[in-house]
Motif scaffolding. Structure first.
Motif, PDB file in Angstrom:
ATOM      1  N   ALA A   1       0.866  -1.176   0.000  1.00  0.00           N
ATOM      2  CA  ALA A   1       0.000   0.000   0.000  1.00  0.00           C
ATOM      3  C   ALA A   1       0.907   1.231   0.000  1.00  0.00           C
ATOM      4  CB  ALA A   1      -0.906   0.005   1.222  1.00  0.00           C
ATOM      5  N   VAL A   2       0.725   2.102  -0.976  1.00  0.00           N
ATOM      6  CA  VAL A   2       1.571   3.279  -1.142  1.00  0.00           C
ATOM      7  C   VAL A   2       0.709   4.527  -1.016  1.00  0.00           C
ATOM      8  CG1 VAL A   2       3.112   4.536  -2.702  1.00  0.00           C
ATOM      9  CG2 VAL A   2       3.170   2.031  -2.633  1.00  0.00           C
ATOM     10  N   LEU A   3       1.157   5.459  -0.216  1.00  0.00           N
ATOM     11  CA  LEU A   3       0.480   6.742  -0.029  1.00  0.00           C
ATOM     12  C   LEU A   3       1.366   7.848  -0.583  1.00  0.00           C
ATOM     13  CD1 LEU A   3      -1.676   8.643   1.238  1.00  0.00           C
ATOM     14  CD2 LEU A   3      -0.390   8.464   3.387  1.00  0.00           C
ATOM     15  N   ASP A   4       0.815   8.655  -1.473  1.00  0.00           N
ATOM     16  CA  ASP A   4       1.543   9.792  -2.037  1.00  0.00           C
ATOM     17  C   ASP A   4       0.895  11.068  -1.523  1.00  0.00           C
ATOM     18  OD1 ASP A   4       2.950  11.631  -3.514  1.00  0.00           O
ATOM     19  OD2 ASP A   4       2.341  10.873  -5.472  1.00  0.00           O
TER      20      ASP A   4
ATOM     21  N   VAL B   1      -2.830   2.292  -4.079  1.00  0.00           N
ATOM     22  CA  VAL B   1      -2.175   3.594  -4.122  1.00  0.00           C
ATOM     23  C   VAL B   1      -3.199   4.653  -3.728  1.00  0.00           C
ATOM     24  CG1 VAL B   1      -0.967   5.289  -5.530  1.00  0.00           C
ATOM     25  CG2 VAL B   1      -0.560   2.857  -5.898  1.00  0.00           C
ATOM     26  N   ILE B   2      -2.820   5.470  -2.757  1.00  0.00           N
ATOM     27  CA  ILE B   2      -3.673   6.565  -2.283  1.00  0.00           C
ATOM     28  C   ILE B   2      -2.939   7.875  -2.542  1.00  0.00           C
ATOM     29  CG2 ILE B   2      -4.877   7.562  -0.295  1.00  0.00           C
ATOM     30  CD1 ILE B   2      -4.602   4.747   1.023  1.00  0.00           C
ATOM     31  N   GLY B   3      -3.625   8.813  -3.167  1.00  0.00           N
ATOM     32  CA  GLY B   3      -3.049  10.131  -3.393  1.00  0.00           C
ATOM     33  C   GLY B   3      -3.831  11.180  -2.619  1.00  0.00           C
ATOM     34  N   VAL B   4      -3.113  12.024  -1.901  1.00  0.00           N
ATOM     35  CA  VAL B   4      -3.735  13.134  -1.163  1.00  0.00           C
ATOM     36  C   VAL B   4      -3.146  14.433  -1.688  1.00  0.00           C
ATOM     37  CG1 VAL B   4      -4.064  14.221   1.097  1.00  0.00           C
ATOM     38  CG2 VAL B   4      -4.041  11.720   0.910  1.00  0.00           C
TER      39      VAL B   4
END
Length: 233
Positions: A49-52, A72-75
């Motif tokens: 799980a990757v958070l950007d 993948v989560i982008g904020v």
């Protein structure tokens, strides 16, 4: 002498910049920073799980998906930037779980310990309080997980460099706070984050167009600070 650009806060600046902001490193400084970030990113992210954080138009989300990330989560603070990211990621979203969330690095709308790998490229300078920013990045990273963070090198700030762009023929710059290496060291020590590796990439002359107008000193100094950090178990 060219007039100084109008200085904008990040939300206003990126709302204007989003329409012309590609999902790739699009200038020599970003290319240098990206080479360093990708050198520190695991070659394979299968199952991760990757958070950007501060994902912009999605360039590091694309890299994570291409390396096999399962989620993948982008904020990002900017809704127009998230719209660009959604368009850029559309072709890859069927192969992975992708979420885009509007929110600030100062108070991330993400549960604790969400990511195996947290990315934050060229964003922390938009936050005055470095320790608060790193505390949020640490919180959303799983114990034992990795954080990859970059920012414009403080040497650039001392030389008067700006995060600038043009929109509708007008020249703008984004408000940016200088964070020295000593500030990073102190903040990481306070939070228990282990600094595993620090890179200070230089410009590659091959990236600079022949007709570019730029500070020649940029070829003699590092242009970014790039950190690989480890959250304690």
């Amino acid at each position: 002498m060219r007039p100084r650009p109008s200085m904008l806060m990040p939300a206003e600046a990126y709302a204007l910049w989003a329409s012309s902001y590609p999902a790739r490193a699009h200038n020599p400084v970003m290319r240098a920073e990206e080479r360093a970030m990708l050198a520190l990113m695991p070659d394979t992210l299968h199952g991760a799980a990757v958070l950007d954080v501060g994902c912009g138009s999605g360039r590091y989300m694309l890299h994570a998906l291409r390396r096999g990330a399962a989620r993948v989560i982008g904020v990002d603070l900017s809704a127009p930037m998230l719209a660009r990211a959604d368009a850029e990621l559309a072709a890859l979203q069927a192969a992975a779980d992708v979420d885009l969330i509007q929110g600030s690095l100062a108070a991330l709308p993400v549960p604790d310990a969400r990511a195996n790998l947290t990315l934050c490229g060229l964003v922390v300078g938009h936050i005055d309080d470095l320790q608060r920013a790193l505390a949020e990045l640490c919180r959303v990273t799983r114990p034992g997980g990795t954080l990859l963070c970059s920012d414009v090198h403080p040497i650039g700030h001392a030389l008067g460099w700006l995060r600038d762009f043009k929109s509708d023929g007008r020249h703008y710059a984004v408000q940016h706070t200088q964070h020295l290496y000593s500030h990073w060291h102190a903040a990481c020590a306070a939070l228990g984050l282990r600094i595993e590796q620090v890179l200070e990439p230089m410009l590659d002359p091959a990236d600079i167009p022949a007709d570019a107008r730029f500070d020649r000193a940029a070829l003699e100094v590092p242009v970014a600070l790039v950190f690989r950090l480890r959250r304690p178990v």
